[in-house]
Design a protein around this motif. Structure first.
Motif, PDB file in Angstrom:
ATOM      1  N   SER A 199      50.856 -61.549  65.014  1.00  0.00           N
ATOM      2  CA  SER A 199      49.980 -60.650  64.263  1.00  0.00           C
ATOM      3  C   SER A 199      49.440 -59.551  65.178  1.00  0.00           C
ATOM      4  O   SER A 199      49.461 -59.690  66.410  1.00  0.00           O
ATOM      5  CB  SER A 199      48.811 -61.454  63.689  1.00  0.00           C
ATOM      6  N   ASP A 200      48.953 -58.477  64.567  1.00  0.00           N
ATOM      7  CA  ASP A 200      48.228 -57.440  65.304  1.00  0.00           C
ATOM      8  C   ASP A 200      48.978 -56.969  66.559  1.00  0.00           C
ATOM      9  O   ASP A 200      48.444 -57.007  67.671  1.00  0.00           O
ATOM     10  CB  ASP A 200      46.809 -57.944  65.638  1.00  0.00           C
ATOM     11  N   VAL A 201      50.201 -56.530  66.318  1.00  0.00           N
ATOM     12  CA  VAL A 201      51.038 -55.998  67.399  1.00  0.00           C
ATOM     13  C   VAL A 201      50.484 -54.651  67.875  1.00  0.00           C
ATOM     14  O   VAL A 201      50.499 -54.333  69.063  1.00  0.00           O
ATOM     15  CB  VAL A 201      52.505 -55.848  66.906  1.00  0.00           C
ATOM     16  N   HIS A 202      50.003 -53.861  66.926  1.00  0.00           N
ATOM     17  CA  HIS A 202      49.319 -52.597  67.231  1.00  0.00           C
ATOM     18  C   HIS A 202      50.095 -51.657  68.151  1.00  0.00           C
ATOM     19  O   HIS A 202      49.551 -51.109  69.115  1.00  0.00           O
ATOM     20  CB  HIS A 202      47.917 -52.878  67.810  1.00  0.00           C
ATOM     21  N   GLY A 203      51.385 -51.511  67.843  1.00  0.00           N
ATOM     22  CA  GLY A 203      52.171 -50.513  68.568  1.00  0.00           C
ATOM     23  C   GLY A 203      52.356 -50.803  70.043  1.00  0.00           C
ATOM     24  O   GLY A 203      52.663 -49.892  70.819  1.00  0.00           O
ATOM     25  N   GLY A 205      50.566 -58.633  59.925  1.00  0.00           N
ATOM     26  CA  GLY A 205      50.015 -57.289  59.724  1.00  0.00           C
ATOM     27  C   GLY A 205      49.483 -56.600  60.964  1.00  0.00           C
ATOM     28  O   GLY A 205      49.417 -57.180  62.051  1.00  0.00           O
ATOM     29  N   ASP A 206      49.122 -55.323  60.781  1.00  0.00           N
ATOM     30  CA  ASP A 206      48.725 -54.432  61.879  1.00  0.00           C
ATOM     31  C   ASP A 206      49.844 -54.278  62.915  1.00  0.00           C
ATOM     32  O   ASP A 206      49.671 -54.559  64.109  1.00  0.00           O
ATOM     33  CB  ASP A 206      47.416 -54.881  62.548  1.00  0.00           C
ATOM     34  N   ILE A 207      50.978 -53.810  62.417  1.00  0.00           N
ATOM     35  CA  ILE A 207      52.109 -53.535  63.313  1.00  0.00           C
ATOM     36  C   ILE A 207      51.766 -52.340  64.208  1.00  0.00           C
ATOM     37  O   ILE A 207      52.171 -52.275  65.363  1.00  0.00           O
ATOM     38  CB  ILE A 207      53.384 -53.217  62.485  1.00  0.00           C
ATOM     39  N   ASN A 216      45.133 -53.615  57.868  1.00  0.00           N
ATOM     40  CA  ASN A 216      44.371 -52.396  57.543  1.00  0.00           C
ATOM     41  C   ASN A 216      44.938 -51.159  58.238  1.00  0.00           C
ATOM     42  O   ASN A 216      44.981 -50.071  57.664  1.00  0.00           O
ATOM     43  CB  ASN A 216      42.884 -52.570  57.847  1.00  0.00           C
ATOM     44  N   HIS A 217      45.442 -51.317  59.479  1.00  0.00           N
ATOM     45  CA  HIS A 217      45.994 -50.161  60.181  1.00  0.00           C
ATOM     46  C   HIS A 217      47.323 -49.706  59.563  1.00  0.00           C
ATOM     47  O   HIS A 217      47.602 -48.505  59.519  1.00  0.00           O
ATOM     48  CB  HIS A 217      46.164 -50.467  61.676  1.00  0.00           C
ATOM     49  N   ASP A 218      48.121 -50.678  59.086  1.00  0.00           N
ATOM     50  CA  ASP A 218      49.384 -50.329  58.421  1.00  0.00           C
ATOM     51  C   ASP A 218      49.098 -49.477  57.178  1.00  0.00           C
ATOM     52  O   ASP A 218      49.734 -48.442  56.958  1.00  0.00           O
ATOM     53  CB  ASP A 218      50.143 -51.593  57.993  1.00  0.00           C
ATOM     54  N   VAL A 251      47.547 -64.006  54.847  1.00  0.00           N
ATOM     55  CA  VAL A 251      46.775 -62.793  54.555  1.00  0.00           C
ATOM     56  C   VAL A 251      46.299 -62.223  55.891  1.00  0.00           C
ATOM     57  O   VAL A 251      46.103 -62.982  56.845  1.00  0.00           O
ATOM     58  CB  VAL A 251      45.596 -63.087  53.587  1.00  0.00           C
ATOM     59  N   HIS A 252      46.144 -60.923  55.975  1.00  0.00           N
ATOM     60  CA  HIS A 252      45.703 -60.343  57.245  1.00  0.00           C
ATOM     61  C   HIS A 252      44.226 -60.635  57.512  1.00  0.00           C
ATOM     62  O   HIS A 252      43.847 -61.049  58.604  1.00  0.00           O
ATOM     63  CB  HIS A 252      45.933 -58.825  57.242  1.00  0.00           C
ATOM     64  N   ALA A 253      43.384 -60.397  56.502  1.00  0.00           N
ATOM     65  CA  ALA A 253      41.928 -60.462  56.712  1.00  0.00           C
ATOM     66  C   ALA A 253      41.293 -61.655  55.989  1.00  0.00           C
ATOM     67  O   ALA A 253      40.932 -62.645  56.628  1.00  0.00           O
ATOM     68  CB  ALA A 253      41.301 -59.148  56.264  1.00  0.00           C
ATOM     69  N   GLY A 275      45.076 -62.983  60.719  1.00  0.00           N
ATOM     70  CA  GLY A 275      44.941 -62.251  61.983  1.00  0.00           C
ATOM     71  C   GLY A 275      43.618 -61.501  61.942  1.00  0.00           C
ATOM     72  O   GLY A 275      42.580 -62.065  61.657  1.00  0.00           O
ATOM     73  N   HIS A 276      43.663 -60.202  62.251  1.00  0.00           N
ATOM     74  CA  HIS A 276      42.577 -59.243  62.036  1.00  0.00           C
ATOM     75  C   HIS A 276      41.482 -59.224  63.105  1.00  0.00           C
ATOM     76  O   HIS A 276      41.115 -58.163  63.579  1.00  0.00           O
ATOM     77  CB  HIS A 276      41.960 -59.457  60.652  1.00  0.00           C
ATOM     78  N   SER A 277      40.947 -60.386  63.502  1.00  0.00           N
ATOM     79  CA  SER A 277      39.857 -60.361  64.491  1.00  0.00           C
ATOM     80  C   SER A 277      40.389 -60.282  65.921  1.00  0.00           C
ATOM     81  O   SER A 277      39.641 -59.986  66.842  1.00  0.00           O
ATOM     82  CB  SER A 277      38.975 -61.610  64.357  1.00  0.00           C
ATOM     83  N   HIS A 278      41.662 -60.599  66.108  1.00  0.00           N
ATOM     84  CA  HIS A 278      42.314 -60.616  67.430  1.00  0.00           C
ATOM     85  C   HIS A 278      41.801 -61.751  68.314  1.00  0.00           C
ATOM     86  O   HIS A 278      41.963 -61.707  69.530  1.00  0.00           O
ATOM     87  CB  HIS A 278      42.159 -59.274  68.172  1.00  0.00           C
ATOM     88  N   VAL A 279      41.160 -62.733  67.696  1.00  0.00           N
ATOM     89  CA  VAL A 279      40.648 -63.889  68.447  1.00  0.00           C
ATOM     90  C   VAL A 279      41.212 -65.162  67.809  1.00  0.00           C
ATOM     91  O   VAL A 279      40.912 -65.461  66.656  1.00  0.00           O
ATOM     92  CB  VAL A 279      39.102 -63.937  68.407  1.00  0.00           C
TER      93      VAL A 279
HETATM   94 FE   LIG Z   1      44.209 -55.528  64.086  1.00  0.00          FE
END
Ligand SMILES: [Fe+2]
Length: 240
Positions: A7-11, A35-37, A62-64, A114-116, A148-152
């Motif tokens: 999750s949360d690869v963020h580029g 999510g959050d690729i 959300n970023h996607d 779900v992402h969030a 994912g989402h919180s990154h923790v």
């Molecule tokens: Fe994220």
């Protein structure tokens, strides 16, 4: 079935490559991306392509959605907003089409993605407390919810009372519900800069939340070369 979840690869291409390297050696049957690729990192197109090629189950972050104008970015912090505007300029039509097609929730027979949050996923709220978790347990029709989402990375267990903890390896008990945040590949925020991801074996009902080192310096250099904020590079080195 053995699933490789991330999750949360963020580029962050360097982090994604390291995670996929481990998952390939683990011989997973199927991949799941929560999510959050894109957003924050300097390799959005490369990350989309690499993920597409895996043919995974993917849900929207959300970023996607922000990158394709499907969610409001007025609540994004300055840095997140700056990168989304930059990312929007990088993406090509095929990338936009891919991100636009992502759904908010995915239900499998045994678990839910779900992402969030399940409660109004489009609001992008967080599951931080046992109160938040309980609200989501009420809506959960399977026994496991991966987020994912919180990154923790963290695990919430519906018990009496509801509790949360972190363990690298957990065997899910039958008849009990869990919410599992698998952490972030490309921008961990728990003080550990290594990329976070998970392996889930549906037969043994065992999840392993793993970390892998990656070329943080390379990812930081690309952020600098793209002219993005230094803060975005610096936080990668700190896992913040
Ligand atoms: Fe994220």
């Amino acid at each position: 079935m053995r699933y490789g979840l991330f999750s949360d690869v963020h580029g962050n291409l360097e982090a994604l490559q390291a995670v996929l390297g481990v998952l390939k050696r683990e011989d997973v049957d199927n991949y799941i991306c929560l999510g959050d690729i894109i957003g924050y990192g300097a390799s959005p197109r490369e990350c989309i392509k690499l993920i597409k090629d895996l043919n995974p189950i993917v849900i929207a972050g959300n970023h996607d959605y922000a990158a394709v104008h499907l969610t409001d970015i007025s609540y994004f912090n300055t840095y997140a907003k700056e990168v989304i505007l930059w990312t929007q300029n990088q993406l090509q039509d095929e990338d936009r089409e891919y991100l636009t097609g992502l759904k908010l929730v995915h239900n499998l027979p045994d678990f839910t993605l779900v992402h969030a949050t399940l409660r109004r996923p489009e609001k992008w709220n967080y599951i931080f407390s046992t109160y938040d978790a309980q609200q989501n347990f009420q809506m959960l029709t399977t026994s496991l919810l991966f987020i994912g989402h919180s990154h923790v990375p963290i695990i919430f267990e519906e018990n009496t009372p509801c509790r949360y903890y972190f363990k690298e390896t957990v065997k899910f008990e039958e008849g009990r519900k869990y919410i599992i945040n698998i952490g972030s590949v490309g921008q961990p925020r728990d003080g550990d800069p290594r990329a976070s991801f998970a392996l889930y074996d549906t037969e043994s009902r065992i999840i392993q939340i793993k970390r892998v080192e990656y070329d943080v310096t390379g990812a930081m250099r690309k952020i600098a070369e793209a002219g993005l904020s230094k803060v975005l590079a610096w936080r990668l080195s700190r896992g913040e």
